[in-house]
Write a protein that holds these residues in place. Structure first.
Motif, PDB file in Angstrom:
ATOM      1  N   ILE A  65       1.003  -1.300   0.133  1.00 32.55           N
ATOM      2  CA  ILE A  65       0.126  -0.048   0.093  1.00 32.55           C
ATOM      3  C   ILE A  65       0.986   1.245   0.137  1.00 32.55           C
ATOM      4  CG2 ILE A  65      -2.042   1.242   1.213  1.00 32.55           C
ATOM      5  CD1 ILE A  65      -2.319  -1.404   2.744  1.00 32.55           C
ATOM      6  N   LEU A  66       0.630   2.196  -0.816  1.00 23.33           N
ATOM      7  CA  LEU A  66       1.194   3.630  -0.839  1.00 23.33           C
ATOM      8  C   LEU A  66       0.453   4.529   0.072  1.00 23.33           C
ATOM      9  CD1 LEU A  66       2.174   4.115  -4.553  1.00 23.33           C
ATOM     10  CD2 LEU A  66       3.652   3.168  -2.679  1.00 23.33           C
ATOM     11  N   CYS A  67       1.021   5.420   0.986  1.00 21.03           N
ATOM     12  CA  CYS A  67       0.496   6.411   1.880  1.00 21.03           C
ATOM     13  C   CYS A  67      -0.379   7.445   0.917  1.00 21.03           C
ATOM     14  CB  CYS A  67       1.511   7.252   2.362  1.00 21.03           C
ATOM     15  SG  CYS A  67       0.857   8.547   3.408  1.00 21.03           S
ATOM     16  N   GLU A  68      -1.588   7.510   1.056  1.00 20.09           N
ATOM     17  CA  GLU A  68      -2.127   8.738   0.320  1.00 20.09           C
ATOM     18  C   GLU A  68      -2.031   9.992   0.660  1.00 20.09           C
ATOM     19  OE1 GLU A  68      -6.289   8.203   1.333  1.00 20.09           O
ATOM     20  OE2 GLU A  68      -6.395   6.001   1.114  1.00 20.09           O
ATOM     21  N   LYS A  86       6.093   3.619   0.889  1.00 22.67           N
ATOM     22  CA  LYS A  86       5.549   2.598   1.009  1.00 22.67           C
ATOM     23  C   LYS A  86       5.589   1.864   2.375  1.00 22.67           C
ATOM     24  CE  LYS A  86       7.308   1.541  -3.773  1.00 22.67           C
ATOM     25  NZ  LYS A  86       8.155   0.842  -4.387  1.00 22.67           N
ATOM     26  N   ASN A  87       6.032   2.698   3.356  1.00 21.22           N
ATOM     27  CA  ASN A  87       6.172   2.106   4.606  1.00 21.22           C
ATOM     28  C   ASN A  87       4.800   2.152   5.379  1.00 21.22           C
ATOM     29  OD1 ASN A  87       9.001   1.712   4.482  1.00 21.22           O
ATOM     30  ND2 ASN A  87       9.304   3.960   4.726  1.00 21.22           N
ATOM     31  N   VAL A  88       3.557   2.125   4.943  1.00 22.89           N
ATOM     32  CA  VAL A  88       2.346   2.343   5.531  1.00 22.89           C
ATOM     33  C   VAL A  88       2.010   0.940   6.392  1.00 22.89           C
ATOM     34  CG1 VAL A  88      -0.028   2.652   4.867  1.00 22.89           C
ATOM     35  CG2 VAL A  88       1.653   3.929   3.701  1.00 22.89           C
ATOM     36  N   GLU A  89       1.535   1.259   7.427  1.00 21.60           N
ATOM     37  CA  GLU A  89       1.231   0.181   8.318  1.00 21.60           C
ATOM     38  C   GLU A  89      -0.420  -0.026   8.443  1.00 21.60           C
ATOM     39  OE1 GLU A  89       3.074   0.303  12.004  1.00 21.60           O
ATOM     40  OE2 GLU A  89       5.163   0.856  10.894  1.00 21.60           O
ATOM     41  N   ARG A  90      -0.865  -1.253   8.634  1.00 21.43           N
ATOM     42  CA  ARG A  90      -2.485  -1.322   8.865  1.00 21.43           C
ATOM     43  C   ARG A  90      -2.381  -1.663  10.255  1.00 21.43           C
ATOM     44  NH1 ARG A  90      -5.782  -3.769   4.169  1.00 21.43           N
ATOM     45  NH2 ARG A  90      -4.132  -3.857   2.354  1.00 21.43           N
ATOM     46  N   SER A 114      -1.378   3.917   9.079  1.00 22.25           N
ATOM     47  CA  SER A 114      -0.555   4.660   9.734  1.00 22.25           C
ATOM     48  C   SER A 114       0.796   4.691   8.900  1.00 22.25           C
ATOM     49  CB  SER A 114      -0.238   4.212  10.983  1.00 22.25           C
ATOM     50  OG  SER A 114       0.775   4.824  11.775  1.00 22.25           O
ATOM     51  N   CYS A 115       1.388   6.265   8.725  1.00 24.01           N
ATOM     52  CA  CYS A 115       2.419   6.336   7.881  1.00 24.01           C
ATOM     53  C   CYS A 115       3.737   6.750   8.720  1.00 24.01           C
ATOM     54  CB  CYS A 115       2.168   7.345   6.616  1.00 24.01           C
ATOM     55  SG  CYS A 115       3.689   7.415   5.746  1.00 24.01           S
ATOM     56  N   PRO A 116       4.648   6.187   9.045  1.00 20.60           N
ATOM     57  CA  PRO A 116       5.797   6.850   9.884  1.00 20.60           C
ATOM     58  C   PRO A 116       6.603   7.807   9.267  1.00 20.60           C
ATOM     59  CG  PRO A 116       6.241   4.617   9.303  1.00 20.60           C
ATOM     60  CD  PRO A 116       5.105   4.612   8.651  1.00 20.60           C
ATOM     61  N   ASP A 117       6.504   7.763   7.823  1.00 22.40           N
ATOM     62  CA  ASP A 117       7.587   8.889   6.994  1.00 22.40           C
ATOM     63  C   ASP A 117       6.678  10.274   7.135  1.00 22.40           C
ATOM     64  OD1 ASP A 117       9.047   6.988   6.491  1.00 22.40           O
ATOM     65  OD2 ASP A 117       8.234   6.568   4.440  1.00 22.40           O
ATOM     66  N   CYS A 118       5.333  10.337   6.976  1.00 26.62           N
ATOM     67  CA  CYS A 118       5.000  11.562   7.128  1.00 26.62           C
ATOM     68  C   CYS A 118       3.996  11.930   8.319  1.00 26.62           C
ATOM     69  CB  CYS A 118       3.918  12.077   5.948  1.00 26.62           C
ATOM     70  SG  CYS A 118       2.172  11.008   5.734  1.00 26.62           S
ATOM     71  N   GLY A 119       3.633  10.880   9.256  1.00 29.19           N
ATOM     72  CA  GLY A 119       2.912  10.972  10.457  1.00 29.19           C
ATOM     73  C   GLY A 119       1.683  10.957  10.142  1.00 29.19           C
ATOM     74  N   MET A 120       1.186  10.646   9.216  1.00 28.38           N
ATOM     75  CA  MET A 120      -0.354  10.596   8.845  1.00 28.38           C
ATOM     76  C   MET A 120      -0.949   9.407   9.336  1.00 28.38           C
ATOM     77  SD  MET A 120      -1.189  13.358   7.828  1.00 28.38           S
ATOM     78  CE  MET A 120      -2.992  13.233   7.430  1.00 28.38           C
ATOM     79  N   ILE A 121      -2.199   9.365  10.175  1.00 31.52           N
ATOM     80  CA  ILE A 121      -2.950   8.447  10.470  1.00 31.52           C
ATOM     81  C   ILE A 121      -4.416   8.567   9.751  1.00 31.52           C
ATOM     82  CG2 ILE A 121      -3.872   7.097  12.421  1.00 31.52           C
ATOM     83  CD1 ILE A 121      -1.546   7.978  14.195  1.00 31.52           C
TER      84      ILE A 121
END
Length: 94
Positions: free
Chosen positions: A3-6, A11-15, A40-47
């Protein structure tokens, strides 16, 4: 399939699961929906929740009797509540 972060296309998105807060369709109050499928994306911090999950929650809230809902309901419990109507007649996107 990865999954890609929206937001940042990482590519580091976690479910994960998370609580979300939702205003009921009649506007009388908001509820907490716990254990909601979330990204949850650790790269940009978005949840965030995916568009299909958002649509699923909104449709369910339109199609059930919301009065008996408590302040907190789990995602699974919410989706298991019997619907009063078979479909959301206010959703013209389908």
């Amino acid at each position: 399939m990865k999954i890609l972060c929206e937001w940042c296309e990482s590519k580091n998105v976690e479910r994960i699961t998370s609580s979300v807060f939702w205003e009921l369709p009649d506007g009388t109050r908001a509820i907490e929906i716990s254990e909601t499928p979330t990204f949850s994306c650790p790269d940009c911090g978005m949840i965030y929740q995916s568009e299909p999950i958002v649509k699923e929650i909104e449709n369910q809230l339109y199609l059930i009797d919301c009065k008996p809902l408590g302040k907190v309901v789990s995602f699974e419990e919410l989706m298991a509540i019997p619907r009063l109507l078979k479909k959301n007649y206010f959703d013209f996107s389908s």
